[in-house]
Design an enzyme around this catalytic site. Structure first.
Site, PDB file in Angstrom:
ATOM      1  N   ASP A  28       9.736  -4.765   3.075  1.00  0.00           N
ATOM      2  CA  ASP A  28       9.633  -6.007   2.315  1.00  0.00           C
ATOM      3  C   ASP A  28      10.805  -6.137   1.357  1.00  0.00           C
ATOM      4  O   ASP A  28      11.217  -5.152   0.728  1.00  0.00           O
ATOM      5  CB  ASP A  28       8.348  -5.982   1.469  1.00  0.00           C
ATOM      6  N   GLU A  84      -0.784 -14.635   6.781  1.00  0.00           N
ATOM      7  CA  GLU A  84      -1.751 -13.958   5.894  1.00  0.00           C
ATOM      8  C   GLU A  84      -2.806 -14.940   5.387  1.00  0.00           C
ATOM      9  O   GLU A  84      -2.479 -15.986   4.800  1.00  0.00           O
ATOM     10  CB  GLU A  84      -1.017 -13.302   4.701  1.00  0.00           C
TER      11      GLU A  84
HETATM   12  O1  KIV Z   1       3.063  -5.929   1.305  1.00  0.00           O
HETATM   13  C1  KIV Z   1       2.337  -5.876   2.315  1.00  0.00           C
HETATM   14  O2  KIV Z   1       1.653  -4.880   2.578  1.00  0.00           O
HETATM   15  C2  KIV Z   1       2.305  -7.043   3.181  1.00  0.00           C
HETATM   16  C3  KIV Z   1       1.222  -7.090   4.215  1.00  0.00           C
HETATM   17  C4  KIV Z   1      -0.063  -7.375   3.550  1.00  0.00           C
HETATM   18  C5  KIV Z   1       1.525  -8.063   5.284  1.00  0.00           C
HETATM   19  O3  KIV Z   1       3.095  -7.912   3.052  1.00  0.00           O
END
Ligand code: KIV
Length: 266
Positions: free
Chosen positions: A86, A185
């Site tokens: 991310d 989501e």
């Molecule tokens: O940060 C995370 O774990 C996510 C998932 C919930 C898709 O973005």
């Protein structure tokens, strides 16, 4: 295709319509090793590490340094899985150049295969620029945890036809911009099905019902380790109780003089 081969972006993309994709989050080396050994093709180093690892209330305080440290550990544990990290809050929103530099750091310094960022139409130009640089991008629409202060909470999105149409438009924009996969989501299952049919990239659902091309869960929810487990998650093991019992037994054994029993001798 040899099952032992490394999962690549084209290989994951090609799974759409052929095989459902199992994705889990990981934040550390030992978990990544186990997921990899279990044949999980896609590992997400989610900024949910803010809650699962660092004890924050939201993902907002997570920094690039946090992501680099955890993503590097996951990459060292994952031999075959495709590792996506991310991009944390404010690491890609202020300019396309900043997004390229930070995504580049995740590939160069942590060694991940791809990055994920939150938002649809609003970040399609950024996604396109990253993809043009050779940085694979996973999109994320529906509930956007990095916007929780603006939206007011973690709840089902796309409940009105207008809101659903906006989410579909967001997913289409990401698809056109070149995302190799898109997380949906907390959206209604009928909307997830509609989007899954409309886009060429595989959709990866979380709280979005069964009609997506794949599913992702936070590994701590699956293992019963989270303080609050969302209603859509399934707890496949109750490690909280297993760990609690082990810690309590160890404490009692030390206090009662039952540990250690091994006598070191020169
Ligand atoms: O940060 C995370 O774990 C996510 C998932 C919930 C898709 O973005």
């Amino acid at each position: 295709m040899n099952a032992k081969e490394k999962w690549t972006v084209p290989r994951v993309r090609d799974m759409k319509g052929r095989q459902r994709i199992a994705c889990l989050t990981a934040y550390d080396y030992p978990t990544a090793r186990l997921l990899d050994e279990a044949g999980i093709p896609l590992i997400l180093v989610g900024d949910s590490l803010g809650m699962t690892q660092l004890g924050y209330e939201t993902t907002l305080p997570v920094t690039m340094d946090d992501m680099l440290r955890h993503a590097g550990a996951v990459v060292r544990g994952a031999r075959r899985a495709l590792v996506v990290a991310d991009m944390p809050f404010l690491s890609y929103q202020t300019s396309v150049e900043q997004a390229i530099r930070n995504a580049g750091r995740l590939l160069q310094e942590a060694g991940v295969d791809a990055v994920k960022l939150e938002g649809g139409v609003i970040c399609a130009a950024t996604v396109r620029a990253l993809v043009e640089c050779g940085i694979p991008v996973m999109g994320h629409v529906g509930l956007l945890p990095q916007r929780v202060r603006a939206t007011g909470g973690y709840r089902l999105q796309g409940r009105t036809e207008e809101a659903a149409a906006q989410i579909e438009q967001d997913a289409r924009a990401l698809d056109e911009a070149g995302c190799f996969a898109i997380v949906l989501e907390c959206v209604p299952s009928s909307l997830a099905a509609r989007i899954t049919r409309a886009v060429s990239a595989p959709t990866i659902g979380i709280g979005a019902g069964p009609h997506c091309d794949g599913q992702v869960l936070v590994v701590h929810d699956l293992l019963g380790l989270s303080e609050r487990i969302p209603s859509f998650a399934c707890t496949y093991a109750n490690l909280r109780d297993v760990m609690y019992d082990a810690f309590s037994k160890y404490r009692r054994d030390v206090e009662d003089g039952n540990f250690p029993t091994f006598l070191p001798e020169p």
